[in-house]
Design a protein around this motif. Structure first.
Motif, PDB file in Angstrom:
ATOM      1  N   UNK A 217      -2.290  52.874  20.345  1.00 48.53           N
ATOM      2  CA  UNK A 217      -2.364  53.945  20.975  1.00 48.53           C
ATOM      3  C   UNK A 217      -3.568  54.890  20.723  1.00 48.53           C
ATOM      4  N   UNK A 218      -3.927  54.809  19.469  1.00 51.58           N
ATOM      5  CA  UNK A 218      -5.125  55.445  18.810  1.00 51.58           C
ATOM      6  C   UNK A 218      -6.346  54.954  19.216  1.00 51.58           C
ATOM      7  N   UNK A 219      -6.252  53.546  19.481  1.00 49.44           N
ATOM      8  CA  UNK A 219      -7.638  52.949  20.048  1.00 49.44           C
ATOM      9  C   UNK A 219      -8.433  52.103  19.354  1.00 49.44           C
ATOM     10  N   UNK A 220      -7.888  51.676  18.282  1.00 51.12           N
ATOM     11  CA  UNK A 220      -8.551  50.690  17.402  1.00 51.12           C
ATOM     12  C   UNK A 220      -8.685  49.270  18.258  1.00 51.12           C
TER      13      UNK A 220
ATOM     14  N   UNK B  37     -14.212  57.001   7.038  1.00 51.32           N
ATOM     15  CA  UNK B  37     -13.701  58.429   7.411  1.00 51.32           C
ATOM     16  C   UNK B  37     -14.589  58.837   8.517  1.00 51.32           C
ATOM     17  N   UNK B  38     -14.014  59.806   9.418  1.00 53.60           N
ATOM     18  CA  UNK B  38     -14.860  60.410  10.520  1.00 53.60           C
ATOM     19  C   UNK B  38     -16.087  60.780   9.870  1.00 53.60           C
TER      20      UNK B  38
ATOM     21  N   UNK C 189      -6.016  58.355  13.955  1.00 55.58           N
ATOM     22  CA  UNK C 189      -6.645  57.156  14.552  1.00 55.58           C
ATOM     23  C   UNK C 189      -7.578  57.913  15.622  1.00 55.58           C
ATOM     24  N   UNK C 190      -7.010  58.562  16.580  1.00 52.80           N
ATOM     25  CA  UNK C 190      -7.731  58.915  17.626  1.00 52.80           C
ATOM     26  C   UNK C 190      -9.037  59.765  17.351  1.00 52.80           C
ATOM     27  N   UNK C 191      -8.707  60.883  16.236  1.00 51.70           N
ATOM     28  CA  UNK C 191      -9.823  61.383  15.637  1.00 51.70           C
ATOM     29  C   UNK C 191     -11.147  60.529  15.292  1.00 51.70           C
ATOM     30  N   UNK C 192     -10.662  59.719  14.500  1.00 52.24           N
ATOM     31  CA  UNK C 192     -11.741  58.664  14.127  1.00 52.24           C
ATOM     32  C   UNK C 192     -12.656  57.909  15.148  1.00 52.24           C
ATOM     33  N   UNK C 193     -11.760  57.408  16.130  1.00 52.93           N
ATOM     34  CA  UNK C 193     -12.000  56.556  17.118  1.00 52.93           C
ATOM     35  C   UNK C 193     -13.008  57.311  18.018  1.00 52.93           C
ATOM     36  N   UNK C 194     -12.836  58.796  18.282  1.00 47.36           N
ATOM     37  CA  UNK C 194     -13.694  59.377  18.821  1.00 47.36           C
ATOM     38  C   UNK C 194     -15.050  59.411  18.529  1.00 47.36           C
ATOM     39  N   UNK C 195     -15.411  59.686  17.100  1.00 47.80           N
ATOM     40  CA  UNK C 195     -16.488  59.538  16.497  1.00 47.80           C
ATOM     41  C   UNK C 195     -17.050  58.077  16.740  1.00 47.80           C
ATOM     42  N   UNK C 196     -16.392  56.986  16.621  1.00 40.18           N
ATOM     43  CA  UNK C 196     -17.016  55.595  16.762  1.00 40.18           C
ATOM     44  C   UNK C 196     -17.437  55.660  18.308  1.00 40.18           C
ATOM     45  N   UNK C 197     -16.632  55.988  19.366  1.00 40.78           N
ATOM     46  CA  UNK C 197     -16.867  56.014  20.707  1.00 40.78           C
ATOM     47  C   UNK C 197     -18.359  56.874  20.924  1.00 40.78           C
TER      48      UNK C 197
END
Length: 278
Positions: A51-54, A221-222, A262-270
């Protein structure tokens, strides 16, 4: 590159899914733990990660401490059981890491149809568990015997917590390993889980071996992932995704994954990926 094709994106983020202690492990049964409980915890963590997007998941026996160089049969059998319970829920590519036992890792991958494995498949090291070496001639022959030609192998070339007895530069070790075994990916780590990997170290390995996927393996980390992804092809993330960024709690139990982290981290990756498209 194959890693982009498998995960369907540039710069994929592969999350660790840490299993609770399993039957035969010293901590199994402490604080009321059971195999059924380990399955339920793994399902909850997998749900939060997806759900967090990994982009992918590595299932590991992280709480089988202290790790065995030659696992008792019950450990990979228990891992295969848990993964079998997870498979209907899995929606991203998954791999396995039977920690410290390369042969068990490959055989587990065959049993549960994993797309990739991560492990210490080569080199000679010394650490808390003593002296150990890895005969990748045996591992590659077993992989061939099991008809695992499509199985992708991610090699630790400097495992966290242990010291290599090879005194060559890490980029030279990587080049030699590539020549002899043709690994699909190289995982670059810091001295311990959660510690930052030096950007220049990652860069030195990638520049000398541009044809192989290079993954940053610890300390993501973010606030660090943007820099890391500027020099590597993918990242493996474990502890940061867990509640409070903690590996274990005060009772030494496995800490659950926090979907918001997870979502916070993946926002940076996106955001990084959007920059790559410009």
């Amino acid at each position: 590159m194959w890693i982009d094709e498998l995960f369907g994106t540039r710069k994929p983020i592969i999350s660790m899914l840490h299993l609770d202690p399993l039957p035969g492990d010293p901590r199994f049964g402490h604080n009321g733990g059971t195999l059924k409980g380990a399955v339920e915890h793994a399902k909850r963590d997998l749900d939060a990660l997806q759900r967090g997007g990994v982009d992918g998941v590595i299932v590991s026996n992280e709480f089988s401490l202290p790790y065995q160089r030659h696992m008792d049969y019950v450990t990979p059998a228990s891992m295969a059981y848990v993964i079998g319970q997870l498979k209907p829920q899995l929606s991203v590519p998954y791999g396995v890491d039977a920690i410290s036992d390369g042969l068990a890792c490959i055989e587990l991958a065959a049993a549960c149809e994993a797309a990739f494995v991560r492990g210490t498949f080569s080199g000679v090291y010394v650490g808390d568990g003593g002296l150990y070496d890895n005969d990748f001639s045996v591992l590659m022959r077993r992989k061939a015997a099991l008809c695992l030609g499509d199985l992708k192998m991610l090699y630790f070339i400097n495992p966290e917590s242990d010291r290599s007895l090879d005194t060559r530069a890490l980029s030279d070790i990587a080049a030699s390993t590539i020549f002899k075994a043709h690994p699909d990916g190289l995982c670059v780590s810091a001295a311990s889980a959660g510690s930052d990997v030096d950007r220049d170290l990652i860069d030195s390995v990638k520049r000398k071996n541009p044809e192989v996927a290079v993954l940053v393996n610890t300390g993501c980390r973010p606030d660090t992932i943007r820099e890391k992804l500027s020099v590597c092809d993918a990242a493996v993330v474990g502890t940061y995704f867990k509640e409070g960024g903690r590996f274990e709690d005060a009772r030494f139990d496995n800490v659950r994954v926090d979907v918001d982290r997870v979502r916070e981290f993946m926002d940076v990756v996106h955001d990084v990926r959007v920059g790559l498209q410009r």
